[in-house]
Write a protein that holds these residues in place. Structure first.
Motif, PDB file in Angstrom:
ATOM      1  N   UNK A 104       0.947  -1.119  -0.090  1.00 48.99           N
ATOM      2  CA  UNK A 104      -0.233  -0.035  -0.099  1.00 48.99           C
ATOM      3  C   UNK A 104       0.718   1.073   0.063  1.00 48.99           C
ATOM      4  N   UNK A 105       0.413   2.185  -0.701  1.00 50.89           N
ATOM      5  CA  UNK A 105       0.898   3.386  -0.584  1.00 50.89           C
ATOM      6  C   UNK A 105       1.045   4.202   0.750  1.00 50.89           C
ATOM      7  N   UNK A 106       2.330   4.525   1.348  1.00 48.59           N
ATOM      8  CA  UNK A 106       2.298   5.351   2.620  1.00 48.59           C
ATOM      9  C   UNK A 106       2.743   6.643   2.427  1.00 48.59           C
ATOM     10  N   UNK A 107       2.048   7.529   3.143  1.00 52.65           N
ATOM     11  CA  UNK A 107       2.606   9.074   2.795  1.00 52.65           C
ATOM     12  C   UNK A 107       3.753   9.214   3.663  1.00 52.65           C
ATOM     13  N   UNK A 108       4.354  10.397   3.316  1.00 53.36           N
ATOM     14  CA  UNK A 108       5.808  10.767   4.089  1.00 53.36           C
ATOM     15  C   UNK A 108       5.472  11.739   4.993  1.00 53.36           C
ATOM     16  N   UNK A 109       5.802  11.707   6.382  1.00 55.18           N
ATOM     17  CA  UNK A 109       5.656  12.696   7.263  1.00 55.18           C
ATOM     18  C   UNK A 109       6.417  13.963   7.387  1.00 55.18           C
ATOM     19  N   UNK A 110       5.856  14.961   7.508  1.00 55.90           N
ATOM     20  CA  UNK A 110       6.441  16.373   7.279  1.00 55.90           C
ATOM     21  C   UNK A 110       7.899  16.408   7.898  1.00 55.90           C
ATOM     22  N   UNK A 111       8.135  15.701   8.790  1.00 57.23           N
ATOM     23  CA  UNK A 111       9.673  16.033   9.190  1.00 57.23           C
ATOM     24  C   UNK A 111      10.590  14.952   8.938  1.00 57.23           C
ATOM     25  N   UNK A 113      12.620  13.123   5.829  1.00 52.45           N
ATOM     26  CA  UNK A 113      13.382  13.591   4.648  1.00 52.45           C
ATOM     27  C   UNK A 113      13.963  12.210   4.036  1.00 52.45           C
ATOM     28  N   UNK A 114      13.473  12.087   2.660  1.00 54.34           N
ATOM     29  CA  UNK A 114      13.772  10.836   2.064  1.00 54.34           C
ATOM     30  C   UNK A 114      13.659   9.664   2.679  1.00 54.34           C
ATOM     31  N   UNK A 115      12.610   9.193   3.293  1.00 54.12           N
ATOM     32  CA  UNK A 115      12.530   7.949   4.008  1.00 54.12           C
ATOM     33  C   UNK A 115      12.494   6.804   2.999  1.00 54.12           C
ATOM     34  N   UNK A 116      13.276   5.745   3.804  1.00 54.60           N
ATOM     35  CA  UNK A 116      13.106   4.496   3.323  1.00 54.60           C
ATOM     36  C   UNK A 116      12.072   3.609   3.563  1.00 54.60           C
ATOM     37  N   UNK A 117      11.550   2.777   2.630  1.00 56.95           N
ATOM     38  CA  UNK A 117      10.155   2.096   2.834  1.00 56.95           C
ATOM     39  C   UNK A 117      10.062   1.538   4.366  1.00 56.95           C
ATOM     40  N   UNK A 118      10.876   0.923   4.815  1.00 55.80           N
ATOM     41  CA  UNK A 118      11.095   0.427   5.997  1.00 55.80           C
ATOM     42  C   UNK A 118      10.544   1.248   7.144  1.00 55.80           C
ATOM     43  N   UNK A 119      11.158   2.431   7.055  1.00 54.67           N
ATOM     44  CA  UNK A 119      10.846   3.557   7.899  1.00 54.67           C
ATOM     45  C   UNK A 119       9.526   3.938   7.860  1.00 54.67           C
ATOM     46  N   UNK A 120       8.978   4.217   6.685  1.00 56.89           N
ATOM     47  CA  UNK A 120       7.465   4.579   6.497  1.00 56.89           C
ATOM     48  C   UNK A 120       6.629   3.442   6.935  1.00 56.89           C
TER      49      UNK A 120
END
Length: 455
Positions: A104-111, A113-120
């Motif tokens: 599933x698509x996971x949005x990027x939090x505001x804080x 920067x360039x997160x990897x998929x595992x972090x999201x």
């Protein structure tokens, strides 16, 4: 005669028993056999084979359709209609592992920067854990609508995941950063915030219908000027020595700034106190975008969309989790369910004076030129109103905060108005000193003062 049963079996009528078989059947008997056990003439076989092949093709097509529908349920599609029921899951009861997020698509939090998929995935799991899998899917699908402008435009029909849950996308992304910073949930739509009280009452009614009882926190009945939601919800605020109220991360506070998830909290009804003056830079205190808050407003959004349909267990759970979250915040602040400020406000908001409140207010001020110019009847009316309002305040305060300057309740105010006025003024100043920290705009609660302007 051939009659289809299930599992590749047929019910047949024996026309002529076959010779040389282990079992013998009487002519005209009806038996259940598999298709491979049928003994027939060569001329009859094409017809029988065609029937069997048609049955197998139909079963295969039905199975492919079921699998296609199953796979379709896994896709995070913002155009998908909101499900009639989220309590029935296709995979697991609640989202509880990274595997539930699939692709599933996971949005990027505001804080971030360039997160990897595992972090999201880790941030999304922390935020969505405990919610129905289908609801998590639709929340993430709705969040795709706030992607950058380069993404292709999608027509979102009414009643779809994008239309119903898409407005919560900012809250979702803020909640994903809850553990790190905890943004304030200022981007919750006003219509959802206004519907929150009705949703909580519907949850209480649903529990009562099942023979239970849900005790909702009592809140003073204030006009929803700054906060239209349930007054028991908690808002994060920043310490200040001034009269204006600030968000915990307001830059005006400088060294006093703190993250909303670590800041002290107030009950939200305090935002609606008469004379409340939120900071113009930060907007004042507000709710922190926690995972509990996201689930609570997602339940409200679905409740509004479904209109009069019964509430599901996950919606009741979301309401109870939010109530428990508020109770936890009260415990951290060592705050009882009802403190003395609550009692004072609840007492003073009943039958607040109208225009006559200005006379009572004027009678208590040091400069008494206007008061002395009034006739005796007006003076007595103003003093009586001021005395009655101060008596309400006095009775609502705990005994430890009572003032020794209270005039005798049996005093006849019609005698020696000026001397009586001096005694009531002294009582007023003593009570004001007690309340000044918690209720800086006490006069507005005491006397109403319609049309008053803050300077």
């Amino acid at each position: 005669m051939r009659e289809k049963i299930t599992g590749g079996r047929l019910r047949v009528e024996v026309l002529e028993p076959a010779a040389g078989t282990e079992k013998t059947f009487r002519r005209g008997s009806r038996v259940e056999v598999t298709s491979r056990s049928i003994v027939c003439t060569w001329e009859a076989w094409p017809e029988l084979s065609a029937v069997e092949q048609e049955t197998r093709d139909k079963e295969a097509a039905e199975q492919r359709e079921r699998w296609a529908e199953f796979e379709q349920q896994k896709i995070a599609d913002p155009t998908r209609p909101i499900s009639d029921e989220y309590d029935t899951r296709y995979y697991s009861s609640l989202i509880d592992s990274v595997e539930d997020l699939r692709d599933w698509p996971i949005p990027k939090p505001r804080a971030t920067w360039r997160p990897v998929r595992q972090q999201l995935e880790a941030a999304a799991l922390r935020t969505l854990e405990g919610l129905p899998v289908d609801l998590a899917r639709d929340l993430l699908a709705g969040a795709t609508l706030v992607a950058d402008d380069s993404s292709p435009s999608v027509v979102i029909p009414d009643g779809s995941a994008g239309a119903v849950l898409g407005p919560l996308a900012p809250t979702l992304t803020d909640a994903m950063d809850w553990a790190n910073r905890g943004y304030l949930a200022r981007r919750i739509p006003d219509d959802l915030l206004s519907a929150a009280s009705g949703f909580v009452e519907a949850c209480a009614a649903a529990i009562t219908k099942e023979g239970g009882y849900l005790g909702l926190p009592e809140v003073p009945q204030l006009d929803p000027v700054h906060f239209p939601g349930p007054g028991w919800m908690r808002v994060s605020y920043g310490h200040s020595s001034g009269r204006r109220i600030h968000a915990p991360d307001c830059h005006v506070l400088q060294s006093q700034k703190t993250d909303p998830n670590r800041a002290p909290t107030w009950p939200a009804w305090r935002l609606n106190l008469p004379g409340s003056d939120p900071c113009g830079n930060c907007g004042g205190p507000w709710m922190a975008a926690s995972p509990a808050l996201l689930g609570f407003f997602a339940a409200i959004a679905i409740w509004r969309h479904r209109s009069d349909k019964p509430l599901e267990r996950w919606q009741l759970r979301a309401c109870l989790v939010m109530l428990a979250d508020a109770a936890r915040a009260r415990a951290i602040e060592v705050e009882p369910d009802r403190d003395w400020v609550h009692r004072v406000v609840s007492a003073l908001v009943v039958d607040r004076p109208g225009e006559n409140g200005w006379d009572a207010y004027t009678a208590l001020k040091p400069l008494g030129g206007d008061f002395r110019a009034w006739d005796s009847a007006r003076q007595m009316s103003a003093l009586r109103l001021a005395y009655d309002r101060l008596a309400i305040l006095h009775n609502a305060l705990p005994v430890s905060l009572h003032s020794a300057d209270q005039p005798q309740l049996t005093e006849n105010l019609s005698v020696e108005a000026e001397r009586r006025r001096t005694g009531i003024q002294s009582w007023y100043h003593s009570l004001s000193q007690v309340c000044t920290d918690e209720l800086p705009d006490l006069d507005l609660l005491l006397f109403g003062l319609p049309g008053a302007t803050k300077w």
